[in-house]
Design a protein around this motif. Sequence first.
Motif, PDB file in Angstrom:
ATOM      1  N   ARG A 288      13.977  14.111  19.819  1.00  0.00           N
ATOM      2  CA  ARG A 288      13.591  14.356  21.375  1.00  0.00           C
ATOM      3  C   ARG A 288      12.759  15.717  20.973  1.00  0.00           C
ATOM      4  N   ALA A 289      13.066  16.680  20.178  1.00  0.00           N
ATOM      5  CA  ALA A 289      12.092  17.855  20.115  1.00  0.00           C
ATOM      6  C   ALA A 289      10.731  17.442  19.536  1.00  0.00           C
ATOM      7  N   SER A 290      10.533  16.164  19.089  1.00  0.00           N
ATOM      8  CA  SER A 290       9.131  15.712  19.103  1.00  0.00           C
ATOM      9  C   SER A 290       8.548  15.004  20.139  1.00  0.00           C
ATOM     10  N   GLY A 291       9.528  15.043  21.313  1.00  0.00           N
ATOM     11  CA  GLY A 291       8.914  14.361  22.609  1.00  0.00           C
ATOM     12  C   GLY A 291       9.057  12.764  22.688  1.00  0.00           C
ATOM     13  N   ILE A 292      10.218  12.657  21.821  1.00  0.00           N
ATOM     14  CA  ILE A 292      10.314  10.867  21.570  1.00  0.00           C
ATOM     15  C   ILE A 292      11.376  10.670  22.550  1.00  0.00           C
TER      16      ILE A 292
END
Lengths: 531, 510, 368
Positions: free
Chosen positions: C246-250
């Motif tokens: 999530r923190a990498s925008g996934i």
Amino acid sequence: MDKPYVLSMKGIEKEYYGNKVLKGVDLYIAPGEIHALMGENGAGKSTLMNILFGMPVIHNTGGFKGVIEVNGEQVNIDSPQKAMELGIGMVHQEFMLIPGFTVTENIKVGREITTPTIASSIFGKKLEALDKRSMAADARTALDTIGLDISEDTMVRGLPVGYMQFIEIAREIDKSGMQILIFDEPTAVLTESEADRLLDAMRTIAAKGIAIIFITHRIDEVMNVTDSMTVLRDGTLVERLITKDTTAARIAELMIGRKVEKLVEDTVDNRTLDDNDIILSLRDYYVDMPGEKVHGIDLDVRRGEILGIGGLAGQGKVGIPNGILGLYEAAGEIVFDGEKINPNKLGDALNKGIAFVSEDRRGVGLLLEETIEQNIVFSAMQVKEDFLHKFGPLKIFDAKAAKAFADDMIQKLDIRCTGSSQYVGRLSGGNQQKVCLARALALAPKLLIVSEPTRGIDIGAKKLVLELLVKLNRETGLTIIVVSSELNELRSLSDRIAIVSDGKLTAMLAPDASDAKYGLAMSGSKAGGEE
Amino acid sequence: MKNKKLLSNVGSILFENKVLILFAVLCIFCISYSEVNVSYVSGELFTRLGRNACLVLSLIIPVLAGLGLNFGIVVGAIASQIAIFWVVHWGFTGITGFMLTALIATPLAIIFGILVGILYNKTKGSEMITGLVLGYFADGLYKLFVLYIIGGVIPFDDPNLLPRGFGLKNAFDLTGSLKYSLDDISLLEVVTVAAVIFVIAQIAIIIYKSVKKQALGLTKRIVGIVIAAVLGGVSFAVTSVVTTLETAIANGTGVPAIVNKLAPVCYKLDNLYGQTRLLLSDAIFLFGVVAAIVFAVKLVQALISKKSFTRPLAGMIAMVLIIVLAMIPAVNAVTASVRIPACTYAMIFVFCAINNWLLSTKLGQDMRTVGQNRAVATSAGINVNRTRIIAVCVSTVLAAWGQLIFLQNLGTFNTIQQQTNVGLYSIAALLVGGASVQKANNKQAVIGVILFHTLFVVAPLAATKLVGDSAISEYIRMFLSYGVIAAALAMHAWKKVKKKFGNDKKAEVK
Amino acid sequence: MEKLKSAMKNVNLPRLIILAFFLLIVALMGVYKLDVLSYLGSVIKYWGMWGILALAMVPSIQCGVGPNFGVSLGIVCGILSGLLAIEFDIAVKVDAILPGFGPWASIIFAIIVGAVIAWFVGVLYGMLLNRVKGDEMTVTTYVGYSAIYLMSIVWFTAPFTSGIIKWALGGKGVRNQINLNTSFGSVLYDAGGFTLFAKEGVTAGIYIPTGLIVFVLLMCFLVFIYMKTKTGKAITAAGSNPQFARASGINVDKMRIRGIALSTALGAIGIIIYAQGYGFIQAYTAPLSMGFQCVAAVLIGGATTRKAKISHVIIGTFLFQGLIIMTPPLSNVMLQGTDISDTMRQIIQNGVILYALTKAKGGVSSEE
């Protein structure tokens, strides 16, 4: 010292793995006294209370030094059970209540009143029948003592939060022979009127001769309710104060006060910061992050500066970056470099050039079972589609480019490892943090937000990480926001420091502002001033 | 305003019982569509209720102790079957054989239960899938035991059971040994034995309490003893009068005058309640009257102590309604054609009572605490792992007894596979009754068995009528069982997500 | 020393035991003068038949759902597409135009149609599993079982017209076993196959089904490549640390859906390959326990409930099928005509899964 203290803790010292967290602390409390235990995060409050409560974490790490006396007699508290027998109770910050049970069942949990039966005399005490009537009577008495007017048959589920705190207290005072009651940040989750009622209840309990240890950061409440207090800082005793002889400002100063040791060497600074060149602006900004809620903040960040965001744990400072990155639900206006960011669209901030190094390094920041190389290039690969061979719609990982970049980063950031294919889980905290930074830098961001950059890192590595941040700022002009609980750290590298308390911005201070100002701002005290 | 509240109350009650209502509607639909004879369905249903209810009741304790649905009751069933092999081999029959089997199965089940409990403690949070896989694993070990070890490794010389010298034969026939060993005990015998046990227990309690110097509650107990003595005495008298007369007639000898005088009443009573199977209409009448009396007593008590009397009153009215309803000719025609085994049905009450009693003890409260929140339980000084193991043990032992009751009614079973689907059917039934992974009670278990097995009987009939081929029945049944569990589990997990979301919203508003 | 310790930690106990067991069986077969080589040939055949089904576990484990006990969902899709290929008589029709290509057209049709249907079913299934995070294994098991029985009802009533599919008498519904002689039976198994080490009177030799092996390895390679793409990497990250992803925008839920859809599609392809090797499509309840067998196979290969590699599939399937194929003849000679193998398979299969569950440290910790 003639006063008959119910509890004396003398010369308490405690080490965790060679790291001294308590360096000879004394604590004295008389019966019926309300005594505040004050200090910043990491001052040693919880360690002291863990020792008093005989928590296993203390005894599994080599015990402690010093003497504890209850009613003048030296005691050896080696388990929570023992602490309870001595009449020491604790009201926890997070509720230890069972929603599906009635108030009575919760108050009596684990200490049910039973009557022996034939089955129990054959098969053991566990099969004794519950004596529900006596249990209810006891619960009623406890509830009456603290003046809580609800039926003891009510289910806890659905009760207001304020009531739950009272049920916790009722459970503690129901225990026989209660002498010392510890309140761990009891007002943190309460509304103002609920908090007032709680303070009243504390006075009632103290009037019955029970000593109360009140752990809080709210100076206003301390001034309001306590008789005396002990202030800790960095594991040492600062002072024992009588409340009526002191002032809020003095307490704040004592909590913060320390010589500012320069954590970062001065470097050549030829930046010019323009108050009108705003790279990030927040307006009426809310974040719903459990334990770190933000309740309406306005904040501007100048291009090229290092902005510090400080405040105590749980006050919302960590929520700010997590909301911007879309990791938790957020609301309000976020404008970054002239563009609006939608915080509820995951990846929006990343795509527009904000990189984030999370405070939860092992949980959020890293893929522990993957290699350094994979960790460093992952975000850039996903967000910017770097390190990929493109065959039409097929985008296959480019191992060569990734390795080259990772090796370069390892050299630049001085990551100590056996090579780019080492697993991240095996690195030390400081090197792991550098991997996180490398991953953020791989995105070539316009704004870097670093949350708790030095948490769980030893002092040498701390310095390296901070110096790296300053170097990045000075050499590349990168705007950096540093969120940290360590004020000292913020003061040594930031241009300005925003203090957050209770989800709101309470002050914007210069790094060299007075200790009292910082202390009051952090405690959210109404007496605190803005600069 | 009041109407609105009432309406929303009704709405929420309907919503809470949605699973139950769905299945009730499905049952009614299938019955009406398949145009099946209602007395056939009720006959099947009451046979199945007596057989299965105890197994389902064995699931309740682990649910409350936070272990979820215990798919591992298969292990209990295995304990029971192993005990049966030896009891049949030794040649014990009737109720003696039954008791002996239970006696042997219990320690086996306790050992198995401890092992299962330890395994569950190692897989906290995924007990259900563990239980399921464990069921298959135990099934494999049991097969190994039944097919190769028994007679092969362990000496077991019985050419009737082991035609090849090792490996039990596929169908295990209990006719002449344990079949109907429990079913064939008449209500009068049950009452006699229960009364004797009750009186002895009460006297023991009085002695115990006076030794321990606790409050005796003497009046209440003496009233109980007197009632029990009267009931027991009457039923004993009826049986003995009838036997005396029968032997007298057979031998052609005379009998005392008093016996002759009592004979007509006794014969009537014996005809009603002394048979091995009880007529359903008689059972309903008896149950209704007894329950109504109990409710009446409670009503009087409530009136005296000025507490709320709505519940006992409602109960009484319901019971009277049931009695009246049972007398309607259309209903009576059905109930008068169904016979139920008294003692087996009494066992359902016994199992319910065991569950309730256990929950009223300190141990039961510990189990509930552990089930609700393990962290709170630990901090309250409760040994979480131990409590969980005990809960699994209780469940396994009850399941072993339940399987024994099941098999004695069935009469013959598939040696290798009988236990395989025990967990599946029991859990599906419990879920149909409205229970969930975290909540279950006796009522849901019994209602669940009724609904599930009604559907089990009628759904294939309806499908057969629809398709025109009865071979579809098995698929319908299995789909029903698995589908119920899949849907219930998904719904349960789904609800958890929703709840979390609701909390967030609330916090935001605040 | 440190290395030794960590090596000890990494040793997969069940794999070692089963490997030892397998070697023991092979040795015993030699002692009892059984035709080891020809049985090894069978093992290779069954390895090929099961390989893709076991491969279906990889994306589902990697995306964080855990072993896909509900691969039966994909299996029924594959059966459906196989039946459609027969119903439309593709083999015969294509043969009329391009002689010799009939069976190939038939199996390609079945694979593509099956995979497409299964992908869509898998997307829906993935959406369900996103709603039941933490309880996936139990839910997948029961959804898988329900699917088998639901489809059994469908097979029973389905209006197929082909004489090969219909019951010979009676006219309606699908047979228990549908012969693939006239469609794609053995098409891969026979392709380029040859026999090694055959010796008259001594051994029948090892039959090497080149086509089958190549196809299975090709599928493994495709999955391997897919897991190396941007999406594949995102799926893996979503599985091993959702917060990180999530923190990498996934979008973690989307990646889980992709993983499950891929797994389901592989299940469909897998059953078609299985059926062509077996020679029949088995409708109704035959595939009921296939999910468990696939899970056990990858676990034996060294996978855990959180991590699986292609090598785990290849090794695990070989060892597991090896045991299943080699024990019956051996127990037949050793225990005078009894076949203990099915019982043994049940014990090993479920024992291995239980072991993996205890090592998974419970669903609670994986939620944290």
